[in-house]
Design a protein around this motif. Structure first.
Motif, PDB file in Angstrom:
ATOM      1  N   SER A 126      39.837  16.318  45.695  1.00  0.00           N
ATOM      2  CA  SER A 126      40.161  17.757  46.376  1.00  0.00           C
ATOM      3  C   SER A 126      41.477  17.878  45.433  1.00  0.00           C
ATOM      4  CB  SER A 126      39.877  17.694  47.968  1.00  0.00           C
ATOM      5  OG  SER A 126      40.924  19.381  47.913  1.00  0.00           O
ATOM      6  N   ASN A 143      43.653  19.863  46.594  1.00  0.00           N
ATOM      7  CA  ASN A 143      44.630  20.591  48.594  1.00  0.00           C
ATOM      8  C   ASN A 143      44.854  19.093  48.622  1.00  0.00           C
ATOM      9  OD1 ASN A 143      44.092  23.213  47.256  1.00  0.00           O
ATOM     10  ND2 ASN A 143      43.811  23.446  49.407  1.00  0.00           N
ATOM     11  N   GLN A 168      36.034  18.586  40.601  1.00  0.00           N
ATOM     12  CA  GLN A 168      36.567  17.744  42.030  1.00  0.00           C
ATOM     13  C   GLN A 168      35.132  17.570  42.558  1.00  0.00           C
ATOM     14  OE1 GLN A 168      39.613  20.450  44.155  1.00  0.00           O
ATOM     15  NE2 GLN A 168      38.274  22.059  43.806  1.00  0.00           N
ATOM     16  N   GLY A 183      36.251  19.866  46.328  1.00  0.00           N
ATOM     17  CA  GLY A 183      36.712  20.595  46.977  1.00  0.00           C
ATOM     18  C   GLY A 183      35.970  21.381  47.733  1.00  0.00           C
ATOM     19  N   LYS A 184      37.490  21.621  48.656  1.00  0.00           N
ATOM     20  CA  LYS A 184      37.457  21.808  50.266  1.00  0.00           C
ATOM     21  C   LYS A 184      37.445  23.653  50.234  1.00  0.00           C
ATOM     22  CE  LYS A 184      40.946  19.882  51.697  1.00  0.00           C
ATOM     23  NZ  LYS A 184      42.544  20.083  53.317  1.00  0.00           N
ATOM     24  N   PHE A 231      33.131  23.304  48.180  1.00  0.00           N
ATOM     25  CA  PHE A 231      33.181  24.282  47.170  1.00  0.00           C
ATOM     26  C   PHE A 231      32.705  23.972  46.142  1.00  0.00           C
ATOM     27  CE2 PHE A 231      35.700  26.369  43.742  1.00  0.00           C
ATOM     28  CZ  PHE A 231      35.646  27.663  43.913  1.00  0.00           C
ATOM     29  N   TYR A 280      40.824  24.958  38.688  1.00  0.00           N
ATOM     30  CA  TYR A 280      40.430  24.141  40.345  1.00  0.00           C
ATOM     31  C   TYR A 280      42.093  23.896  39.870  1.00  0.00           C
ATOM     32  CZ  TYR A 280      35.605  24.106  39.207  1.00  0.00           C
ATOM     33  OH  TYR A 280      34.546  24.357  39.042  1.00  0.00           O
ATOM     34  N   PHE A 281      43.204  24.053  41.041  1.00  0.00           N
ATOM     35  CA  PHE A 281      44.358  23.282  41.340  1.00  0.00           C
ATOM     36  C   PHE A 281      45.028  23.978  42.512  1.00  0.00           C
ATOM     37  CE2 PHE A 281      46.504  27.603  40.624  1.00  0.00           C
ATOM     38  CZ  PHE A 281      45.421  28.754  40.215  1.00  0.00           C
ATOM     39  N   SER A 282      46.246  22.831  43.281  1.00  0.00           N
ATOM     40  CA  SER A 282      47.112  23.408  44.063  1.00  0.00           C
ATOM     41  C   SER A 282      48.284  23.925  43.674  1.00  0.00           C
ATOM     42  CB  SER A 282      46.644  22.794  44.663  1.00  0.00           C
ATOM     43  OG  SER A 282      44.687  21.872  45.222  1.00  0.00           O
ATOM     44  N   ASN A 314      40.095  35.962  51.198  1.00  0.00           N
ATOM     45  CA  ASN A 314      40.435  34.858  49.953  1.00  0.00           C
ATOM     46  C   ASN A 314      38.993  34.523  49.253  1.00  0.00           C
ATOM     47  OD1 ASN A 314      38.309  33.858  52.199  1.00  0.00           O
ATOM     48  ND2 ASN A 314      38.745  32.073  51.076  1.00  0.00           N
ATOM     49  N   ASP A 315      39.068  35.869  48.323  1.00  0.00           N
ATOM     50  CA  ASP A 315      37.798  35.217  47.825  1.00  0.00           C
ATOM     51  C   ASP A 315      37.459  36.868  46.566  1.00  0.00           C
ATOM     52  OD1 ASP A 315      36.511  33.159  48.815  1.00  0.00           O
ATOM     53  OD2 ASP A 315      34.617  34.257  49.730  1.00  0.00           O
ATOM     54  N   LYS A 326      31.090  36.087  43.467  1.00  0.00           N
ATOM     55  CA  LYS A 326      32.032  35.473  44.059  1.00  0.00           C
ATOM     56  C   LYS A 326      32.683  34.808  42.611  1.00  0.00           C
ATOM     57  CE  LYS A 326      34.461  31.825  46.447  1.00  0.00           C
ATOM     58  NZ  LYS A 326      34.145  31.318  48.294  1.00  0.00           N
ATOM     59  N   GLY A 385      37.394  30.848  44.697  1.00  0.00           N
ATOM     60  CA  GLY A 385      38.527  31.485  45.924  1.00  0.00           C
ATOM     61  C   GLY A 385      39.256  30.615  46.240  1.00  0.00           C
ATOM     62  N   ILE A 386      40.425  31.074  47.094  1.00  0.00           N
ATOM     63  CA  ILE A 386      42.067  30.336  47.134  1.00  0.00           C
ATOM     64  C   ILE A 386      41.853  29.219  49.509  1.00  0.00           C
ATOM     65  CG2 ILE A 386      44.065  31.861  48.091  1.00  0.00           C
ATOM     66  CD1 ILE A 386      43.307  33.609  46.045  1.00  0.00           C
ATOM     67  N   LEU A 387      42.324  29.199  48.865  1.00  0.00           N
ATOM     68  CA  LEU A 387      42.204  27.714  50.431  1.00  0.00           C
ATOM     69  C   LEU A 387      43.756  27.627  50.465  1.00  0.00           C
ATOM     70  CD1 LEU A 387      40.962  26.631  53.111  1.00  0.00           C
ATOM     71  CD2 LEU A 387      40.882  24.896  51.582  1.00  0.00           C
ATOM     72  N   GLY A 421      40.375  28.016  43.304  1.00  0.00           N
ATOM     73  CA  GLY A 421      38.983  27.526  42.632  1.00  0.00           C
ATOM     74  C   GLY A 421      38.414  29.086  42.168  1.00  0.00           C
TER      75      GLY A 421
HETATM   76  C1  BTN Z   1      36.879  28.939  49.192  1.00  0.00           C
HETATM   77  O1  BTN Z   1      36.072  30.134  48.527  1.00  0.00           O
HETATM   78  O2  BTN Z   1      36.349  28.820  50.460  1.00  0.00           O
HETATM   79  C2  BTN Z   1      37.780  28.508  49.022  1.00  0.00           C
HETATM   80  C3  BTN Z   1      37.919  27.503  47.956  1.00  0.00           C
HETATM   81  C4  BTN Z   1      39.105  27.607  47.469  1.00  0.00           C
HETATM   82  C5  BTN Z   1      38.940  26.665  46.222  1.00  0.00           C
HETATM   83  C6  BTN Z   1      39.662  26.008  45.675  1.00  0.00           C
HETATM   84  S1  BTN Z   1      39.753  24.512  44.457  1.00  0.00           S
HETATM   85  C7  BTN Z   1      41.485  23.850  43.935  1.00  0.00           C
HETATM   86  C8  BTN Z   1      41.705  23.730  45.364  1.00  0.00           C
HETATM   87  N1  BTN Z   1      41.212  21.840  46.196  1.00  0.00           N
HETATM   88  C9  BTN Z   1      40.183  22.017  46.955  1.00  0.00           C
HETATM   89  O3  BTN Z   1      40.109  21.020  47.354  1.00  0.00           O
HETATM   90  N2  BTN Z   1      40.452  23.355  47.306  1.00  0.00           N
HETATM   91  C10 BTN Z   1      40.929  24.664  46.364  1.00  0.00           C
END
Ligand code: BTN
Length: 247
Positions: A10, A12, A34, A37-38, A45, A53-55, A96-97, A104, A107-109, A130
């Motif tokens: 991940s 994040n 990933q 992915g969270k 994710f 995919y980035f943070s 966040n989507d 979709k 997504g953003i976290l 993502g």
């Molecule tokens: C969602 O749709 O619930 C949020 C998804 C967020 C995914 C991105 S991918 C890059 C970053 N790293 C992660 O582990 N999650 C976010």
């Protein structure tokens, strides 16, 4: 600085580690794919290669009550980049989507690292994005395939992910900074792209399930729902989604 991995669990998680080590604002952790992915609500994710995919680590110096708005600002920034770069018309599903053609696409976290701070501001924010970009629908797990789309599926051409990463990180930083002086205008712009406005929605929070119609966001960035008995609710968390088959 951009740190790229071929595969990581991940971005994040890595970005949070780097933040704790004192890496500066503007650091970007990017992965080609990933393995864990969270997503929101502790969900996974799905992150097959071909997506972006980035943070992004930021230190926006925002008062704590404004912090939840970073998710909205980031969503607006991503929407605007997709519109400017590809003439697409994505909508934002609170909080966040990004949706394209009713499915979709991103997504953003956002995760906040709150350390004791004299001015009561959160020191660091990790904005994880993502975006389903050059992947095909068949790359995703079967159960989510009907629910997602990708830029490729929409445009039938591949996009330059490096260029897109640059545009997105710049736009996100800009919108988050804008929250400091001009929060109202960020929220007003966000409302123009509200995917759930006037749609039938379902909200699930622990044991409670609400059915109703989306009414837009409040000045605090909460989502307003009018339930089927006419009562108004302001939603903070939980899962809000369009009702399948609802108008
Ligand atoms: C969602 O749709 O619930 C949020 C998804 C967020 C995914 C991105 S991918 C890059 C970053 N790293 C992660 O582990 N999650 C976010």
């Amino acid at each position: 600085m951009i740190i790229t991995y071929d595969q990581i669990d991940s971005t994040n998680r890595v970005a949070k580690e780097l933040a704790a080590e004192g890496r500066p604002a503007g650091t970007v952790v990017h992965a080609v794919s990933q393995s864990a992915g969270k997503g929101q609500y502790g969900r996974c994710f799905n992150s097959p290669a071909g997506g972006l995919y980035f943070s992004l680590l930021l230190e926006p110096d925002l008062p704590l009550e404004i912090l939840p708005l970073t998710t909205l600002a980031a969503g607006l920034a991503c929407r605007n980049v997709l519109h400017q770069a590809f003439n697409l018309v994505p909508f934002i599903k609170w909080p966040n989507d990004l949706y394209l053609g009713g499915k979709k696409v991103a997504g953003i976290l956002c995760e906040h690292i709150c350390t004791p701070h004299p001015s009561d501001t959160a020191a660091k924010v990790i904005i994880g994005v993502g975006l389903n970009a050059n992947n095909r629908i068949g790359d995703f797990d079967g159960d989510i395939q009907p629910l997602v789309t990708t830029l490729f599926e929409h445009m039938r051409k591949t996009v330059d992910l490096d260029a897109l990463l640059g545009h997105l990180t710049q736009a996100i930083s800009g919108q988050v900074m804008r929250l400091r002086q001009d929060r109202e205008s960020v929220l007003a712009e966000w409302q123009q792209y509200d995917f759930l406005l006037h749609r039938r929605v379902v909200h699930v929070c622990e044991e409670r399930v609400l059915h109703g119609v989306g009414q837009g966001i409040t000045s605090q960035g909460l989502y307003r729902l009018r339930d089927d008995h006419g009562a108004e609710h302001e939603l903070i968390g939980g899962q809000l989604r369009p009702q399948p088959g609802g108008a």
